[in-house]
Design a protein around this motif. Structure first.
Motif: not given
Length: 230
Positions: A76-85
């Motif tokens: 959820q954190t990376f999605n909120s930052m628009n960062v693909q991991i």
């Protein structure tokens, strides 16, 4: 709050004695450096901290599992930052976080002074919803272990705060009664409501600015809590 009747004081751990935000930030700093993640730590924490609290609430309410908690807060954190991991890296970050988080020993200002003062007169214990192995490592590594008679984790007891059974188990094991027991914690929902429902005394250490209430005494620093017992 009737201080004269208290024999046993039960503390929450994270956000009450152990400085979760500081230790968590240092853990992610270590992980991002180790894995060469091109993520700004401050930006990450702006999203992560509230998401982590929401995930813990769902875990406390038995709506998600421990495994889901550990990975969903990152997704959820990376999605909120628009960062693909990639999934593999997410799992690696999650595992490194659990492995390294308890190694950082930072406590809230005044924690040792408060515990040294209270230990002279009261029996002290911990009631925590955190994972058993991680919480015990935190307590040992931060030098808190000598202060406490008993450490109760939700994982071992089988019930999470605010379920009355974890408080009942703690008091029965400690040999205390509700009127002689005080719960000190940062969460109104988990620590304060749970304790008051059983007739325990409660003191809200409002370390992250929860809404004001009149259910019990509220303090905003451990130094102010110590003054109550002087």
């Amino acid at each position: 709050m009737n201080v004269n009747r208290i024999t046993d004081i039960f503390f929450d751990l994270d956000h009450t004695l152990w400085d979760f935000e500081k230790n968590s930030a240092l853990t992610f700093e270590l992980i991002f450096r180790k894995l060469c993640c091109k993520v700004e730590l401050e930006d990450f924490l702006v999203y992560y901290n509230p998401i982590n609290q929401r995930c813990w609430k769902l875990y406390r309410e038995n709506k998600i599992s421990e495994k889901e908690l550990r990975i969903q807060r990152l997704i959820q954190t990376f999605n909120s930052m628009n960062v693909q991991i990639k999934e593999k890296k997410l799992k690696e970050i999650s595992n490194l976080y659990i492995e390294n988080l308890p190694k950082f020993p930072y406590l809230f200002d005044g924690a040792n002074d408060l515990l040294n003062h209270l230990k002279k007169k009261y029996r002290l214990h911990v009631i925590t919803n955190g994972f058993h192995k991680v919480q015990n490592f935190k307590i040992k590594n931060s030098g808190l272990e000598p202060y406490f008679n008993f450490i109760f984790t939700a994982e071992k007891v089988g019930f999470k705060k605010p379920n009355p059974k974890i408080f009942e188990t703690a008091m029965k094991t400690a040999g205390s009664t509700p009127c002689s027991s005080l719960m000190i914690g940062d969460s109104f929902e988990a620590d304060i409501k749970g304790a008051l429902k059983l007739g325990m005394q409660a003191l809200h250490f409002n370390s992250h600015n929860e809404p004001e209430h009149k259910s019990c005494t509220i303090r905003y620093s451990l130094k102010d809590i110590k003054q109550i017992f002087e």
